[in-house]
Design a protein around this motif. Structure first.
Motif, PDB file in Angstrom:
ATOM      1  N   ALA A  73       0.732  -1.148   0.144  1.00  9.68           N
ATOM      2  CA  ALA A  73       0.098  -0.048   0.072  1.00  9.68           C
ATOM      3  C   ALA A  73       0.757   1.222  -0.008  1.00  9.68           C
ATOM      4  O   ALA A  73       0.864   2.616  -0.865  1.00  9.68           O
ATOM      5  CB  ALA A  73      -0.838  -0.326   0.751  1.00  9.68           C
ATOM      6  N   ILE A  74       1.710   1.486   1.054  1.00 10.41           N
ATOM      7  CA  ILE A  74       3.260   2.503   0.951  1.00 10.41           C
ATOM      8  C   ILE A  74       3.864   2.178  -0.287  1.00 10.41           C
ATOM      9  O   ILE A  74       3.866   3.799  -1.021  1.00 10.41           O
ATOM     10  CB  ILE A  74       4.076   2.035   2.296  1.00 10.41           C
ATOM     11  N   LEU A  75       4.075   1.552  -1.295  1.00 10.15           N
ATOM     12  CA  LEU A  75       4.524   1.566  -2.125  1.00 10.15           C
ATOM     13  C   LEU A  75       3.607   2.327  -3.338  1.00 10.15           C
ATOM     14  O   LEU A  75       3.543   2.681  -4.559  1.00 10.15           O
ATOM     15  CB  LEU A  75       5.089   0.268  -2.577  1.00 10.15           C
ATOM     16  N   LEU A  76       1.950   1.472  -3.364  1.00  7.14           N
ATOM     17  CA  LEU A  76       1.466   2.407  -4.626  1.00  7.14           C
ATOM     18  C   LEU A  76       0.693   3.244  -4.454  1.00  7.14           C
ATOM     19  O   LEU A  76       1.071   4.418  -5.032  1.00  7.14           O
ATOM     20  CB  LEU A  76      -0.476   1.311  -4.209  1.00  7.14           C
ATOM     21  N   LEU A  77       1.447   3.825  -3.528  1.00  8.85           N
ATOM     22  CA  LEU A  77       0.936   5.799  -2.932  1.00  8.85           C
ATOM     23  C   LEU A  77       1.961   6.166  -3.967  1.00  8.85           C
ATOM     24  O   LEU A  77       1.832   6.851  -3.782  1.00  8.85           O
ATOM     25  CB  LEU A  77       0.816   6.264  -1.722  1.00  8.85           C
ATOM     26  N   ALA A  78       3.221   5.420  -3.402  1.00 12.21           N
ATOM     27  CA  ALA A  78       4.723   6.193  -3.818  1.00 12.21           C
ATOM     28  C   ALA A  78       4.748   6.214  -5.511  1.00 12.21           C
ATOM     29  O   ALA A  78       5.478   6.407  -5.958  1.00 12.21           O
ATOM     30  CB  ALA A  78       5.592   5.509  -3.404  1.00 12.21           C
ATOM     31  N   ARG A  79       3.638   5.761  -5.266  1.00  8.32           N
ATOM     32  CA  ARG A  79       3.580   4.441  -7.811  1.00  8.32           C
ATOM     33  C   ARG A  79       4.660   4.130  -7.453  1.00  8.32           C
ATOM     34  O   ARG A  79       5.561   4.145  -8.916  1.00  8.32           O
ATOM     35  CB  ARG A  79       3.607   6.671  -7.560  1.00  8.32           C
ATOM     36  N   LYS A  80       5.043   2.981  -7.080  1.00  8.90           N
ATOM     37  CA  LYS A  80       5.588   2.113  -7.162  1.00  8.90           C
ATOM     38  C   LYS A  80       5.431   0.672  -7.774  1.00  8.90           C
ATOM     39  O   LYS A  80       4.703   0.012  -7.431  1.00  8.90           O
ATOM     40  CB  LYS A  80       7.117   1.857  -6.012  1.00  8.90           C
ATOM     41  N   VAL A  81       6.375   0.848  -9.173  1.00  5.38           N
ATOM     42  CA  VAL A  81       5.211  -1.004  -9.543  1.00  5.38           C
ATOM     43  C   VAL A  81       5.472  -1.806  -8.681  1.00  5.38           C
ATOM     44  O   VAL A  81       4.994  -2.843  -9.260  1.00  5.38           O
ATOM     45  CB  VAL A  81       5.666  -0.811 -11.313  1.00  5.38           C
ATOM     46  N   ALA A  83       4.788  -2.342  -6.175  1.00  6.97           N
ATOM     47  CA  ALA A  83       3.613  -2.434  -5.652  1.00  6.97           C
ATOM     48  C   ALA A  83       2.886  -4.335  -5.968  1.00  6.97           C
ATOM     49  O   ALA A  83       2.186  -4.852  -5.453  1.00  6.97           O
ATOM     50  CB  ALA A  83       2.536  -1.632  -5.092  1.00  6.97           C
ATOM     51  N   VAL A  84       3.231  -4.500  -6.969  1.00  2.00           N
ATOM     52  CA  VAL A  84       1.883  -4.918  -7.345  1.00  2.00           C
ATOM     53  C   VAL A  84       2.703  -6.551  -7.246  1.00  2.00           C
ATOM     54  O   VAL A  84       1.624  -7.754  -6.571  1.00  2.00           O
ATOM     55  CB  VAL A  84       1.878  -5.057  -9.051  1.00  2.00           C
ATOM     56  N   ARG A  85       4.001  -6.800  -6.749  1.00  2.77           N
ATOM     57  CA  ARG A  85       4.299  -7.889  -7.202  1.00  2.77           C
ATOM     58  C   ARG A  85       4.179  -8.875  -5.194  1.00  2.77           C
ATOM     59  O   ARG A  85       4.317  -9.431  -5.139  1.00  2.77           O
ATOM     60  CB  ARG A  85       6.419  -8.396  -7.364  1.00  2.77           C
ATOM     61  N   ILE A  86       4.216  -7.270  -4.254  1.00  5.36           N
ATOM     62  CA  ILE A  86       4.246  -7.398  -3.209  1.00  5.36           C
ATOM     63  C   ILE A  86       2.545  -7.595  -2.589  1.00  5.36           C
ATOM     64  O   ILE A  86       2.037  -8.763  -1.783  1.00  5.36           O
ATOM     65  CB  ILE A  86       4.603  -6.333  -2.463  1.00  5.36           C
ATOM     66  N   TYR A  87       2.072  -6.985  -3.498  1.00  3.83           N
ATOM     67  CA  TYR A  87       0.407  -7.640  -2.882  1.00  3.83           C
ATOM     68  C   TYR A  87       0.220  -8.550  -3.461  1.00  3.83           C
ATOM     69  O   TYR A  87      -0.601  -9.399  -2.795  1.00  3.83           O
ATOM     70  CB  TYR A  87      -0.445  -6.679  -4.089  1.00  3.83           C
ATOM     71  N   ALA A  88       0.802  -9.880  -4.692  1.00  4.97           N
ATOM     72  CA  ALA A  88       0.495 -10.904  -5.560  1.00  4.97           C
ATOM     73  C   ALA A  88       1.340 -11.833  -3.628  1.00  4.97           C
ATOM     74  O   ALA A  88       0.744 -12.764  -3.978  1.00  4.97           O
ATOM     75  CB  ALA A  88       1.398 -11.578  -6.428  1.00  4.97           C
ATOM     76  N   ILE A  89       2.172 -11.219  -3.279  1.00  4.12           N
ATOM     77  CA  ILE A  89       2.864 -12.698  -2.410  1.00  4.12           C
ATOM     78  C   ILE A  89       2.375 -12.245  -1.142  1.00  4.12           C
ATOM     79  O   ILE A  89       1.723 -13.169  -0.843  1.00  4.12           O
ATOM     80  CB  ILE A  89       4.292 -11.915  -2.357  1.00  4.12           C
TER      81      ILE A  89
END
Length: 144
Positions: A73-81, A83-89
């Motif tokens: 969620a932090i990576l998403l708000l930082a607009r870092k891609v 986030a996709v991999r971490i959400y998958a894990i």
């Protein structure tokens, strides 16, 4: 070189809601695993015995799913891609942890249908949405 687009207002609203949701999840993980005396009054003896008998690997998956969701969620708000991999894990960890709790740890018998089945399934649905939203955001060029 990929170009990033300016995210919509909806991106920011959803991102903040997901951050708050995952902060609650990470807080629950910390309390459930490091401050069990704080939750002891909320459960009966049989429930506490089951909580204390939770295998270490299941606690690890609980941590990966909640702390991972918060990081994503932090990576998403930082607009870092990433986030996709971490959400998958996080999603994979949630699914395995939930299957164990429902199928092998008798969560429904111990905690009832609401807390033992419905709420965990809602958590999985939200995790699926988080993963999808992050992929969608990446496809829109909002993440770099």
């Amino acid at each position: 070189m990929t170009t990033t687009q300016k995210p919509s207002t909806l991106f920011w609203i959803i991102g903040i809601v997901l951050l708050l949701w995952n902060l609650m999840g990470a807080s629950a993980f910390i309390v459930d695993n490091f401050f069990t005396d704080m939750i002891a009054n909320a459960y009966n003896e049989e429930q506490m015995a089951a909580i204390n008998a939770t295998p270490f690997w299941s606690k690890i998956l609980y941590g990966i799913s909640t702390i991972g969701g918060l990081l994503a969620a932090i990576l998403l708000l930082a607009r870092k891609v990433g986030a996709v991999r971490i959400y998958a894990i996080s999603l994979i960890a949630i699914i395995i942890h939930t299957v164990y709790n429902i199928g092998f740890a008798n969560a429904m018998e111990l905690f009832g249908v609401g807390a033992g089945l419905i709420f965990p399934l809602i958590i999985i649905l939200l995790a699926i949405f988080e993963y999808w939203w992050s992929k969608y955001s990446a496809s829109k060029g909002w993440l770099k």
